[in-house]
Design a protein around this motif. Structure first.
Motif, short mmCIF file in Angstrom:
data_model
loop_
_atom_site.label_atom_id
_atom_site.label_comp_id
_atom_site.label_asym_id
_atom_site.label_seq_id
_atom_site.Cartn_x
_atom_site.Cartn_y
_atom_site.Cartn_z
N ASN A 1 65.30 -103.34 84.02
CA ASN A 1 64.69 -104.52 84.65
C ASN A 1 64.76 -104.49 86.18
O ASN A 1 64.74 -105.52 86.83
CB ASN A 1 65.27 -105.82 84.10
CG ASN A 1 64.75 -106.09 82.71
OD1 ASN A 1 63.56 -105.91 82.42
ND2 ASN A 1 65.63 -106.49 81.80
N ASP B 1 63.11 -111.65 92.68
CA ASP B 1 62.95 -111.67 91.23
C ASP B 1 61.49 -111.92 90.90
O ASP B 1 60.81 -112.69 91.58
CB ASP B 1 63.82 -112.76 90.62
CG ASP B 1 65.30 -112.45 90.75
OD1 ASP B 1 65.65 -111.25 90.81
OD2 ASP B 1 66.11 -113.39 90.79
N ALA B 2 61.02 -111.27 89.84
CA ALA B 2 59.61 -111.37 89.48
C ALA B 2 59.41 -111.41 87.98
O ALA B 2 60.27 -110.98 87.21
CB ALA B 2 58.85 -110.17 90.06
N ARG B 3 58.25 -111.93 87.61
CA ARG B 3 57.84 -111.96 86.20
C ARG B 3 57.04 -110.71 85.84
O ARG B 3 57.05 -110.27 84.71
CB ARG B 3 57.00 -113.20 85.93
CG ARG B 3 57.72 -114.49 86.17
CD ARG B 3 56.86 -115.68 85.77
NE ARG B 3 57.39 -116.93 86.29
CZ ARG B 3 58.47 -117.55 85.85
NH1 ARG B 3 59.18 -117.02 84.90
NH2 ARG B 3 58.85 -118.70 86.38
N SER B 4 56.31 -110.16 86.84
CA SER B 4 55.51 -108.97 86.58
C SER B 4 55.18 -108.26 87.89
O SER B 4 55.25 -108.84 88.97
CB SER B 4 54.22 -109.32 85.85
OG SER B 4 53.37 -110.08 86.69
N PRO C 1 59.21 -107.61 82.16
CA PRO C 1 60.63 -107.43 81.83
C PRO C 1 60.81 -106.59 80.57
O PRO C 1 59.98 -106.62 79.66
CB PRO C 1 61.11 -108.87 81.62
CG PRO C 1 60.24 -109.67 82.52
CD PRO C 1 58.88 -109.02 82.39
N ASP D 1 64.36 -111.84 81.02
CA ASP D 1 62.94 -112.09 81.27
C ASP D 1 62.59 -112.09 82.75
O ASP D 1 61.64 -112.72 83.17
CB ASP D 1 62.51 -113.40 80.61
CG ASP D 1 63.29 -114.60 81.12
OD1 ASP D 1 64.29 -114.41 81.85
OD2 ASP D 1 62.90 -115.73 80.79
N VAL D 2 63.40 -111.37 83.53
CA VAL D 2 63.17 -111.29 84.97
C VAL D 2 63.33 -109.84 85.43
O VAL D 2 64.18 -109.12 84.94
CB VAL D 2 64.19 -112.18 85.73
CG1 VAL D 2 64.09 -111.99 87.22
CG2 VAL D 2 63.99 -113.64 85.37
N SER E 1 56.13 -113.48 91.50
CA SER E 1 57.54 -113.84 91.62
C SER E 1 57.91 -114.92 90.61
O SER E 1 57.05 -115.60 90.05
CB SER E 1 57.86 -114.31 93.04
OG SER E 1 57.40 -115.63 93.22
N THR E 2 59.21 -115.11 90.43
CA THR E 2 59.68 -116.15 89.52
C THR E 2 59.40 -117.54 90.08
O THR E 2 59.46 -118.53 89.37
CB THR E 2 61.18 -116.00 89.22
OG1 THR E 2 61.89 -115.96 90.46
CG2 THR E 2 61.46 -114.75 88.41
N ASP F 1 56.56 -118.33 90.99
CA ASP F 1 55.13 -118.42 90.71
C ASP F 1 54.25 -118.23 91.95
O ASP F 1 53.17 -118.80 92.05
CB ASP F 1 54.78 -119.74 90.00
CG ASP F 1 55.29 -119.74 88.57
OD1 ASP F 1 55.32 -118.66 87.95
OD2 ASP F 1 55.66 -120.82 88.07
N ARG G 1 64.01 -107.42 88.78
CA ARG G 1 64.50 -107.38 90.16
C ARG G 1 63.63 -106.34 90.86
O ARG G 1 63.59 -105.17 90.45
CB ARG G 1 65.97 -106.99 90.21
CG ARG G 1 66.54 -107.01 91.59
CD ARG G 1 66.61 -108.43 92.11
NE ARG G 1 67.02 -108.42 93.51
CZ ARG G 1 66.85 -109.42 94.31
NH1 ARG G 1 66.28 -110.52 93.88
NH2 ARG G 1 67.23 -109.35 95.55
#
Length: 135
Positions: A75, A20-23, A37, A3-4, A55-56, A58, A6
């Motif tokens: 990913n 690392d990012a969520r979107s 992801p 769920d991450v 980013s992860t 937030d 790079r």
């Protein structure tokens, strides 16, 4: 399922941002695209824009880019551009002056590729700087 993402943003001078990012949201020649992801593999051309990375941690990272390519696989997201600059590093007043100067040249009939590219790069910087200040 991972769920991450790079993410790497790379310009001609080196890595501008990585983490690392969520979107990721970027503008391709076909329109805006959101990358989450487990996105399917993709290679697309980018147009000048303000790319957004959530980013992860937030935080929202905004990067002005002047075109190039986005690559997505396993990913990993790579934004490859001749020019890329983190929005917080952009002098908004200077970018607005740059945009106004380019608009003036275009309005005076200078329609060459260099002037057009200068205009689009300045426009991306202004958009990115304004987006970053909205946070």
């Amino acid at each position: 399922m991972v769920d991450v993402l790079r993410v790497e943003v790379v310009s001609s001078t080196g890595i501008v941002w990585e983490g690392d990012a969520r979107s990721v949201i970027v503008r391709t020649s076909e329109g805006d695209i959101g990358i989450l992801p487990n996105h399917e593999p993709l290679l697309a051309s980018l147009v000048p824009c303000a790319a957004e990375v959530l980013s992860t941690a937030d935080t929202r990272e905004v990067v002005a880019i002047d075109g190039g390519f986005v690559s997505v696989a396993d990913n990993r997201v790579s934004l490859l551009s001749q020019f890329a600059k983190i929005a917080e590093e952009i002098d908004l007043v200077a970018a607005e002056h740059e945009l106004a100067a380019a608009e003036k040249r275009i309005n005076a009939g200078e329609l060459d590729e260099e002037t057009r590219h200068h205009y689009l790069r300045a426009q991306a910087q202004v958009r990115a700087a304004r987006m970053a200040r909205e946070n």
